[in-house]
Structure formats: C-alpha cells, structure tokens
Design an enzyme around this catalytic site. Sequence first.
Site, mmCIF file in Angstrom:
data_model
loop_
_atom_site.group_PDB
_atom_site.id
_atom_site.type_symbol
_atom_site.label_atom_id
_atom_site.label_comp_id
_atom_site.label_asym_id
_atom_site.label_seq_id
_atom_site.Cartn_x
_atom_site.Cartn_y
_atom_site.Cartn_z
ATOM 1 N N LYS A 22 0.820 -1.224 0.000
ATOM 2 C CA LYS A 22 0.000 0.000 0.000
ATOM 3 C C LYS A 22 0.842 1.258 0.000
ATOM 4 C CE LYS A 22 -2.286 -0.568 3.806
ATOM 5 N NZ LYS A 22 -1.870 -1.843 4.371
ATOM 6 N N ARG A 97 -9.132 2.146 9.927
ATOM 7 C CA ARG A 97 -8.860 0.739 10.190
ATOM 8 C C ARG A 97 -9.887 0.119 11.111
ATOM 9 N NH1 ARG A 97 -2.888 1.151 9.431
ATOM 10 N NH2 ARG A 97 -1.988 -0.923 9.529
ATOM 11 N N ARG A 136 11.273 -6.564 3.965
ATOM 12 C CA ARG A 136 11.245 -5.155 4.346
ATOM 13 C C ARG A 136 11.872 -4.942 5.726
ATOM 14 N NH1 ARG A 136 5.550 -2.141 5.021
ATOM 15 N NH2 ARG A 136 5.571 -3.249 6.991
ATOM 16 N N ARG A 142 12.593 -1.906 10.463
ATOM 17 C CA ARG A 142 11.425 -1.490 11.249
ATOM 18 C C ARG A 142 11.320 -2.328 12.516
ATOM 19 N NH1 ARG A 142 5.988 -0.305 7.870
ATOM 20 N NH2 ARG A 142 5.175 -1.334 9.721
ATOM 21 N N ARG A 153 -0.109 -8.587 13.302
ATOM 22 C CA ARG A 153 -0.745 -7.524 12.501
ATOM 23 C C ARG A 153 -1.689 -8.095 11.444
ATOM 24 N NH1 ARG A 153 4.227 -5.091 11.968
ATOM 25 N NH2 ARG A 153 4.104 -4.876 9.714
#
Length: 206
Positions: A22, A97, A136, A142, A153
Amino acid sequence: MSAAENRPSPRLLIVGPPGAGKGTQAVAIAESLGIPAISTGDIFRANVKNETELGVKVKAILDAGDYVPDSLTNELISDRLSQPDAAEGFLLDGYPRTLQQVEFLDEHLAEKGQSLTTVVQLVADRDEIVERLQRRAVEQGRSDDTEDAIRHRQDVYLRETAPLIETYRERGLLVEVDGLGSIDEVAGRIETALAHRGFSPVASAS
Ligand code: ADP
C-alpha cells in the site's frame, strides 16, 4: 491548480493487508494525481523516532502490532486533513482501520460538505505478504517487523479491518486491484482503475 478545478476532487483510500504494498503504491498514485499521500503508520513512526509526546505514548503499541486507540488516531487525521494541501483531495493509507474510524472520517468530511470518492483495495496472497514483510524488515529495520508482530498484525487486520471493506463495497466505492506483480505492474493496474473512475494523472506529473 487549474487541473484540480476541472475534475472531481480525489478523496481516496487505499486498503489491503499489511505488506500488500500500500505505502509504495500510495506515494506513486498521490504524486501522479497531485494530492498528498497520508499514511498514519508513517506519521506514528516519525513521532516514535522523534520521541514526541505522541511517539512516547504509542511506541509500545506499534511494537506489539496493536492498533493505536481511535481517539488518538482520529485526532491525528482530523488535524492532517485540515492542512491546506489536503483541501482538493488526498489519499489515505492505513486509515480508517476500525468501524469507529470509518464513522469519524465520514463525519469529518460531511462537516466540510465532502465525501470519499473511491476506495482502492489491493488484493494479495498471504504467503507472498509474509515474505515481503520479512524482506522489508531487513531493508528498513522497522522495529515492528519481527515475525511475531507481522503475524499479529495480519490477525488484527483480518479481525478489525477486513470487514470495513464490505462497508465501502456496499457504498459502491470499492475498486479491487490485484496486488501481485512488480511495483510498476500494480501501479499500472491502479492507474487504469482510477482512470475508469475519472481520475487521471495531472498533466504536470506526466
Ligand atoms: P502495516 O501496513 O505494516 O500494518 P502501517 O504503517 O500502516 O503498517 O501501520 C503501522 C502501525 O501503526 C500499526 O500496526 C498500528 O500500530 C499503527 N496504526 C497505523 N494506522 C492506524 C490506525 N488507523 N489505527 C490504529 N493504529 C494505526
């Protein structure tokens, strides 16, 4: 400026599971349409990094892969959407969300005589997603991309956020786009889908 006068204002959402790409697509679409891409995840992470008051409050929540309370998230979004650069359109990534956020956004826009125009749903396979997220995590470092947090998640998304997509489908706002393929392939599909809805790239960006 003049391009914006000749078309409906694009007030867009991009939705899909964590890791569906996204963020990358949001930045590209927003740039081509001349509107800001607003990512709640990016805003929260920037606050954590800069150790702001908000960042200190939300760090543990982000690291666990849980949702920040609606009250904080809604306030953040109403502030951001009130900035002048969002007056003629925006693309939200990662918001809303929860059902409560859907309602808040509807009311916030209605107060200004506005409403959402299109919701782009990126559809992607779960295994592919987990693989992408692990890549990622290595590339971007992260702290919320540990394997447990990634799984968590995904679960939270399926439970809390996937049902919202039906709300937008019922309103006739949803456009489904296959999220598998190269960044350019997916971007091309989104561009075609948005063009069908009357949103073409602004001249200056092409
Ligand atoms: P991802 O797409 O990997 O889930 P995001 O960058 O969209 O990541 O969000 C990262 C984290 O920021 C989420 O796990 C959550 O803790 C928080 N967050 C972002 N947007 C929202 C939101 N709309 N409501 C509540 N929490 C949010």
